[in-house]
Design an enzyme around this catalytic site. Sequence first.
Site, short mmCIF file in Angstrom:
data_model
loop_
_atom_site.label_atom_id
_atom_site.label_comp_id
_atom_site.label_asym_id
_atom_site.label_seq_id
_atom_site.Cartn_x
_atom_site.Cartn_y
_atom_site.Cartn_z
CB THR A 164 -94.34 -22.19 16.18
OG1 THR A 164 -95.49 -22.55 15.44
CG2 THR A 164 -93.47 -23.39 16.43
CB CYS A 165 -94.62 -16.83 16.78
SG CYS A 165 -95.43 -15.25 16.91
CG ASP A 166 -96.54 -20.63 11.30
OD1 ASP A 166 -95.92 -20.07 10.40
OD2 ASP A 166 -97.41 -21.49 11.12
CG ASN A 212 -91.07 -20.02 16.20
OD1 ASN A 212 -92.07 -19.70 16.82
ND2 ASN A 212 -90.82 -19.52 15.01
#
Length: 416
Positions: free
Chosen positions: A349-351, A388
């Site tokens: 994920t973009c986290d 996401n």
Amino acid sequence: MISATRRGLRAIRSLRERRRAETDLLLRSDVARAALAVHGTPLLLLDPERVREQYRRLRTALPFVRFHYAVKALSHDAVISVLADEGSAFDVATGDELALLQRHGVRPDRVIHTHPIKKPAEIADALAAGVTTFVVDNETELEKFRDCADVRLLVRLAYRSPHAKSDLSSKFGVGPFEAARLVALAQDLGIRIAGFSFHTGSQLDDPARVASAITDTLTLMEQLEATLGVRFDTLDIGGGFPVAYDTDVRSIEEFASVIRPVLGPHRHRLDIIAEPGRILVAEAMTLVTSVVGVAERPDGRWYHLDDGVYGAYSNVVAEDVHPFVFATKELGGQEGGATHRWATIAGPTCDSADVVAREVLLPDLRVGDLLASPAMGAYTVVTATRFNGRAVTPVAVLGQAPTTAPVATEQVLAEA
Ligand SMILES: Cc1ncc(COP(=O)(O)O)c(C=O)c1O
């Protein structure tokens, strides 16, 4: 065949080596290769026969205890099937879990509902389905059972275990004085209190803690029987048997040898039950992921995988457990070597919170290389999210063609 070979692996002394050898054996099997060829990664490989093995070990170690599998640990059809086939009973926390059992034809007298807080409608549905044993830990909950005929309630006691990975008594349960008050109140309301339950904490490698909770509960039961003139018939010792993720823990047999002598003398007087979750399913499932990105960052090499802490590795953050992560290309041989380096393993994920493990010694990996984590059956896919927009990691049941996500999760997603 796999299970016969695995029995030989128990002789391997180091946990890491044992887990590596088991994972190697699994991934070399035709069934695992076929599942990976069809589904790709990320993929959870579930072996129901390992659930059966664990159940049988528990039964042998504590023969006078009735085991109610805590469905929350892994609410998968294949797990319910194999345990129902073995004659196990079940423990549910929601109506969805009960519905899953009903689809498998599990009789209601083999089900207990142990969530101390329940929606009134959920109680009504469970009663209509024929479930009669519920857990309470407060007056408001007790009141919900006013006028319910044939109900047997267990009062949940709290025994704090700060060293457990999940100290379940920090949220639920009461002390002995409040328990006594609830029993007296139930008497006034005409509600039957059949006994007591507790959970000394999940993933707690401390059988002495369970033994002392049993002793204290038995003492309380005797006192209340003498002072209130009630008669109890049930003692529920909860779950909590630990699993060896990255460090060894006591085996089922060692754990049971500590609590068996405490319980044994009461086996004819009381119905003794337990609610194991993790111990039955954790080792039955292995996660296989792929490297999807490789980056050099200020703190070194990062490998980004196609599953992470918002997915099947949810246990890493929710439970603070740390399964091994093996590079499959070196599973068969020696670990280590000149090309190995410390790396961070991150999820997709973009986290920035999506980090599965830091400082893991791994060989040089490329995009597409596979990694595997054993002991990923408990509180993994059931606690995964769709953050996401990612799909929940599919589960391939070894020996079965179709892929199924755990039913409870699937339903929630369908409703969302
Ligand atoms: C009421 C209850 N019973 C049983 C369990 C299963 O515990 P474990 O997986 O540690 O055996 C849990 C876990 O949260 C629980 O809340």
